[in-house]
Motif scaffolding. Structure first.
Motif, PDB file in Angstrom:
ATOM      1  N   PRO A  81       0.795  -1.237   0.000  1.00 19.27           N
ATOM      2  CA  PRO A  81       0.000   0.000   0.000  1.00 19.27           C
ATOM      3  C   PRO A  81       0.823   1.281   0.000  1.00 19.27           C
ATOM      4  N   HIS A  82       2.035   1.214   0.548  1.00 20.76           N
ATOM      5  CA  HIS A  82       2.877   2.415   0.612  1.00 20.76           C
ATOM      6  C   HIS A  82       4.159   2.259  -0.204  1.00 20.76           C
ATOM      7  N   GLY A  83       4.198   1.244  -1.069  1.00 21.25           N
ATOM      8  CA  GLY A  83       5.363   1.053  -1.920  1.00 21.25           C
ATOM      9  C   GLY A  83       6.585   0.587  -1.146  1.00 21.25           C
ATOM     10  N   THR A  84       7.696   0.466  -1.862  1.00 24.08           N
ATOM     11  CA  THR A  84       8.943   0.015  -1.235  1.00 24.08           C
ATOM     12  C   THR A  84       9.911   1.163  -0.961  1.00 24.08           C
ATOM     13  N   GLY A  85       9.596   2.334  -1.501  1.00 29.93           N
ATOM     14  CA  GLY A  85      10.517   3.461  -1.353  1.00 29.93           C
ATOM     15  C   GLY A  85      11.586   3.478  -2.420  1.00 29.93           C
ATOM     16  N   GLY A 124       9.722  -1.626   2.788  1.00 31.97           N
ATOM     17  CA  GLY A 124       9.835  -0.174   2.878  1.00 31.97           C
ATOM     18  C   GLY A 124      11.244   0.274   3.221  1.00 31.97           C
ATOM     19  N   ARG A 125      11.339   1.502   3.704  1.00 38.99           N
ATOM     20  CA  ARG A 125      12.624   2.099   4.066  1.00 38.99           C
ATOM     21  C   ARG A 125      12.606   2.555   5.523  1.00 38.99           C
ATOM     22  N   VAL A 126      13.784   2.755   6.065  1.00 39.56           N
ATOM     23  CA  VAL A 126      13.904   3.230   7.441  1.00 39.56           C
ATOM     24  C   VAL A 126      13.195   4.570   7.628  1.00 39.56           C
ATOM     25  N   ASP A 134       3.646   3.113  11.082  1.00 45.32           N
ATOM     26  CA  ASP A 134       2.307   2.697  10.651  1.00 45.32           C
ATOM     27  C   ASP A 134       2.304   2.236   9.199  1.00 45.32           C
ATOM     28  N   LYS A 135       3.065   2.931   8.362  1.00 43.91           N
ATOM     29  CA  LYS A 135       3.122   2.557   6.942  1.00 43.91           C
ATOM     30  C   LYS A 135       3.889   1.246   6.755  1.00 43.91           C
ATOM     31  N   LEU A 136       4.950   1.076   7.511  1.00 43.03           N
ATOM     32  CA  LEU A 136       5.693  -0.187   7.455  1.00 43.03           C
ATOM     33  C   LEU A 136       4.813  -1.347   7.913  1.00 43.03           C
TER      34      LEU A 136
END
Length: 233
Positions: free
Chosen positions: A65-69, A175-177, A182-184
Motif C-alpha cells: 500500500p505504501h510502496g517500497t521506497g 519499505g525504508r527506514v 504505521d506505513k511499514l
C-alpha cells in the motif's frame, strides 16, 4: 563474517529470546539502523514447506500500500501497439531482439522484466541468464501479460514478487527506514496476507515458523508469527 562496531552495539539492544509484536519490532529496527543511507527494511519468513516438492512451492505478488521506497526500472518486451502502450505507461526500456542481445552481452540495468505472451519466443532464450537473477518474466508473477499499462503502473507503485528459496524462507522488502512505523506495518500485513493466500494445501503444521525483520545493515528482530497471522488488516 566480520561485523562492525555499530552492528555489534545494535545487536546488544535486541533480546534474542523475545518474540516482539510487529510495531515494537519495527520501532526497534528503525532505531538500530545506523547506515548513512536510507536502508531498506526487509522481512524474512521461515515456512513449514519443503521446496523440493512441486506441490509445496510458494510464489506470488503483492502491491504494498505504501510502496517500497525504491523507484524500479521496468523493462518490457513488446512490439507494435503494446510497445507504444509500454512507452506511454512509463516503462524504462521497451523492445525485442535488440534488448535480448544486450542482456546476452551482460547488460542488466533494470529491476523487473515484463513480456507480452507473443514475445516469449524471444524471451525464452534468456531463461538461463534471467532465471538465476530472478528477472525472468513469468505468468504466475503477472509479468507475462497483455495488460501492459496496468502491470507497469503496479510495479512502479510498489508491487513486489516473492518466492520461497531452497531453505524454505521468503525474503521481501517492506519499505525504508525513513517510512513511518504505521506505513511499514501496513506493508508488512499486506505482505503477510498475500503469503497466507499463497499457502499450498500440502503445507503442514504452523505455516509461518518464524518471522524476522531487519534493516539492510542492522540485526534481525524476531516477531511473533502467530500475531502476524492473526492480526486484523
Amino acid at each position: 563474517m566480520r561485523r562492525g562496531k555499530n552492528y555489534k552495539n545494535a545487536t546488544q539492544k535486541v533480546d534474542k529470546h523475545k518474540l516482539y509484536d510487529s510495531q515494537e519490532a519495527l520501532n526497534l529496527v528503525k532505531e538500530l539502523a545506523s547506515a548513512k543511507f536510507d536502508e531498506t527494511i526487509e522481512v524474512h519468513v521461515k515456512l513449514s514447506v519443503d521446496p523440493r516438492h512441486a506441490d509445496q512451492q510458494v510464489r506470488g505478488t503483492v502491491s504494498l500500500p505504501h510502496g517500497t521506497g525504491k523507484t524500479r526500472k521496468v523493462l518490457v518486451f513488446a512490439k507494435g501497439e503494446k510497445a507504444k502502450e509500454a512507452e506511454q505507461a512509463g516503462a524504462d526500456y521497451v523492445g525485442g531482439e535488440e534488448l535480448a542481445e544486450k542482456i546476452q552481452g551482460g547488460w542488466f540495468d533494470f529491476d523487473v522484466a515484463v513480456a507480452t505472451p507473443d514475445m516469449m519466443a524471444v524471451v525464452g532464450k534468456l531463461g538461463k541468464i534471467l532465471g538465476p537473477r530472478g528477472l525472468m518474466p513469468n505468468p504466475k508473477a503477472g509479468t507475462v501479460t497483455f495488460e501492459i499499462e496496468r502491470t507497469i503502473n503496479e510495479l512502479k507503485a510498489g508491487r513486489i514478487e516473492f518466492r520461497v528459496d531452497k531453505t524454505a524462507i521468503i525474503h521481501a522488502p517492506i519499505g525504508r527506514v525513513s517510512f513511518e512505523v504505521d506505513k511499514l506495518q501496513d506493508n508488512l500485513y499486506a505482505f503477510a496476507d498475500a503469503l497466507i493466500k499463497a499457502k499450498p494445501p500440502a503445507a503442514k503444521g504452523q505455516y509461518m515458523r518464524s518471522v524476522t525483520i531487519c534493516s539492510t545493515m542492522g540485526p534481525g528482530v524476531k516477531v511473533n508469527p502467530l500475531v502476524i497471522m492473526a492480526a486484523k488488516r
